[in-house]
Scaffold this motif. Structure first.
Motif, mmCIF file in Angstrom:
data_model
loop_
_atom_site.group_PDB
_atom_site.id
_atom_site.type_symbol
_atom_site.label_atom_id
_atom_site.label_comp_id
_atom_site.label_asym_id
_atom_site.label_seq_id
_atom_site.Cartn_x
_atom_site.Cartn_y
_atom_site.Cartn_z
ATOM 1 N N THR A 26 28.575 47.617 -127.250
ATOM 2 C CA THR A 26 29.786 47.040 -128.082
ATOM 3 C C THR A 26 29.628 45.592 -128.059
ATOM 4 N N GLN A 29 31.047 44.655 -124.762
ATOM 5 C CA GLN A 29 30.097 44.847 -123.462
ATOM 6 C C GLN A 29 29.112 44.008 -123.547
ATOM 7 N N CYS A 74 36.499 59.395 -118.713
ATOM 8 C CA CYS A 74 36.206 57.880 -118.978
ATOM 9 C C CYS A 74 34.648 57.676 -119.161
ATOM 10 N N GLU A 75 34.258 57.609 -120.264
ATOM 11 C CA GLU A 75 32.882 57.472 -120.451
ATOM 12 C C GLU A 75 32.302 55.930 -120.078
ATOM 13 N N SER A 76 33.151 54.965 -120.299
ATOM 14 C CA SER A 76 32.639 53.938 -119.715
ATOM 15 C C SER A 76 32.226 53.628 -118.241
ATOM 16 N N THR A 79 28.583 54.520 -117.945
ATOM 17 C CA THR A 79 27.758 54.088 -119.102
ATOM 18 C C THR A 79 26.737 52.890 -118.228
ATOM 19 N N GLN A 90 23.588 50.490 -124.681
ATOM 20 C CA GLN A 90 24.335 51.345 -123.524
ATOM 21 C C GLN A 90 24.065 52.699 -123.457
ATOM 22 N N ALA A 156 32.638 47.179 -118.059
ATOM 23 C CA ALA A 156 33.169 48.630 -118.206
ATOM 24 C C ALA A 156 34.621 48.461 -118.669
ATOM 25 N N GLN A 186 35.934 56.166 -127.177
ATOM 26 C CA GLN A 186 35.078 55.976 -126.065
ATOM 27 C C GLN A 186 34.014 54.702 -126.718
ATOM 28 N N PRO A 187 33.234 54.112 -125.717
ATOM 29 C CA PRO A 187 32.618 53.038 -126.066
ATOM 30 C C PRO A 187 31.437 53.388 -127.258
ATOM 31 N N CYS A 299 37.839 51.153 -121.777
ATOM 32 C CA CYS A 299 36.498 50.378 -122.277
ATOM 33 C C CYS A 299 37.137 48.759 -122.123
#
Length: 453
Positions: A26, A29, A74-76, A79, A90, A156, A186-187, A299
């Motif tokens: 992103t 990020q 929380c996928e971040s 990652t 990512q 993150a 999510q990211p 994120c």
């Protein structure tokens, strides 16, 4: 000396997403990762850390289950960020390990162990390419967890997302699922949106806004040359004021601009008075949480945005609407591709033939709260509250990146807290103190001018 045990929590997302496929990072990020690189060798300064209480009798096993569930949801937090050519990718993992630390103590020594463990965990940088951006610490009394310590990489999460992580962990520990608004991103979804024409148009608009602000910005806000100082150059001053919080809330409600604008205007007025520069350039933090699906997104979304304010009019009542308009323009232009923004800034500086100072920062970190009717303060109560205002100097630092002066606005129980960090080679401690007290006095005086009895 506090002995710390090292352990880990194995995580398997099961039916969740993951598997190591790389997609574009992103914009946030990438921006955070770039700032992380610039901090070398002090990468650890980019960590976000806090501690939080848990219910009495919480077992380590229960806390570990909540930690694992947190990272699955929380996928971040699972990652990794890997350089790819001139860009950044990512990678979302389905399985992995959360590194944990355990500090054991007696009930009377919990606070000391929390402080020591937080410092220990925060003092180590993350390897964004190989490690998950989260560490968890348990401060244990006997077999129970007394307090939990979190350290997260800024790549993150931003400050808003850190609050979401804290809330989610508490809910998971209590046996509740994490509740988020439908459509929360999510990211990977954020990155996909940022490839859309709508997002690219927003980025171009943000760059055009920055170019316009930089065309009128001062070359430097503080014009004095740096002076040598003894000891660490950067100091933190913290003003705790109940009077300021009440006055800003009342003034914001009565004028219709809100307390956020009131506090920003107070900062701008004090900054102009102490720097001798009426045309200001402030790097404000835009939360970017108004985009669809981002309110509950765990994120990084926050970005700096260029805020130009003209403080030439000494009338604070007229400064308020001017700051409201300037801040609205700035915060609307806080979502952008940093690579495009860097090019726009370079072109603006080349057009003026000079490098423009972008080292004065402002960040209102308060979380929005429901607005409820409240009794207007009285002149007597504000005077009593102001007499209890306190200024402390809790920390000093050898280094801060791209910073001459920064002000963070935070809520505390019963008070408003202003945290100012400045390079005292340019902004001496006495100037920091004057600015903070002037900010309070200006806003309290403006509230009193509305006719409080």
């Amino acid at each position: 000396m506090h002995e710390v045990e090292v352990a880990g929590i194995l995580v398997d997302a099961g039916g969740g997403r993951g598997g190591g496929t790389a997609v574009a990072a992103t914009w946030a990020q990438y921006a955070m990762w770039q700032a992380f690189q610039e901090l070398a060798p002090d990468h650890h300064l980019f960590n976000i850390a806090w501690s939080q209480a848990v219910p009495p009798g919480t077992s380590r096993a229960a806390a570990e289950r909540a930690g694992a569930s947190l990272v699955v949801a929380c996928e971040s937090l699972r990652t990794r960020l890997i350089p790819s050519g001139a860009g950044l990718d990512q990678v979302l993992d389905a399985t992995g390990c959360i590194h944990t630390s355990i500090s054991r103590c007696t009930t009377d020594d919990v606070a000391n162990h929390v402080e020591a463990l937080q410092a220990e965990m925060r003092g180590h940088a993350f390897d964004c390419a190989t490690q998950w951006p989260i560490r968890i610490g348990w401060v244990m009394v006997g077999e129970d967890v007394a307090r939990v310590v979190f350290t997260l990489a800024h790549t993150a999460v931003d400050g808003w997302a850190a609050g979401l992580v804290s809330e989610a962990f508490a809910n998971l520990l209590a046996g509740h699922e994490r509740v988020e608004r439908p459509g929360t991103l999510q990211p990977r979804e954020v990155a996909a949106y940022e490839q859309s024409e709508q997002a690219l148009r927003r980025s171009r608009q943000a760059c055009a806004h920055a170019s316009s602000v930089l065309a009128d910005a001062p070359e430097r806000v503080f014009r004095d040359e740096p002076r040598p100082v003894d000891g660490p150059a950067f100091r933190e001053a913290v003003l705790r004021s109940r009077a300021l919080g009440r006055a800003a809330t009342h003034l914001g409600a009565e004028t219709g601009v809100g307390s956020a604008v009131v506090l920003l205007a107070g900062f701008a007025e004090a900054l102009a008075a102490e720097s001798g520069t009426s045309q200001l350039l402030i790097m404000a933090t835009a939360g970017n949480r108004t985009l669809p699906g981002t309110q509950d997104a765990v994120c990084a979304m926050a970005r700096e945005t260029l805020l130009g304010i003209d403080c030439g009019d000494p009338d604070f009542s007229r400064l308020l609407p001017a700051v409201a308009q300037a801040s609205l323009r700035a915060y609307r232009n806080g979502h952008y591709d940093k690579r495009e923004m860097d090019r726009a800034v370079a072109e603006a500086e080349a057009a003026r033939g000079t490098q423009i100072d972008r080292t004065v920062w402002y960040n209102d970190r308060r979380r929005p709260r429901p607005v409820s009717p409240s009794t207007a303060p009285t002149a007597r109560s504000l005077a009593a509250d102001a007499s209890r205002t306190r200024l402390t100097w809790p920390a000093a630092y050898d280094r801060r990146l791209n910073l001459t002066l920064a002000l963070d606005v935070l809520d505390t129980v019963g008070d408003l807290r202003l945290s100012m960090i400045a390079d005292t080679r340019v902004v001496p401690a006495a100037t920091m103190s004057r600015m903070l007290y002037r900010l309070e006095a200006t806003i309290v005086s403006a509230a009193l001018s509305l006719g409080l009895h």
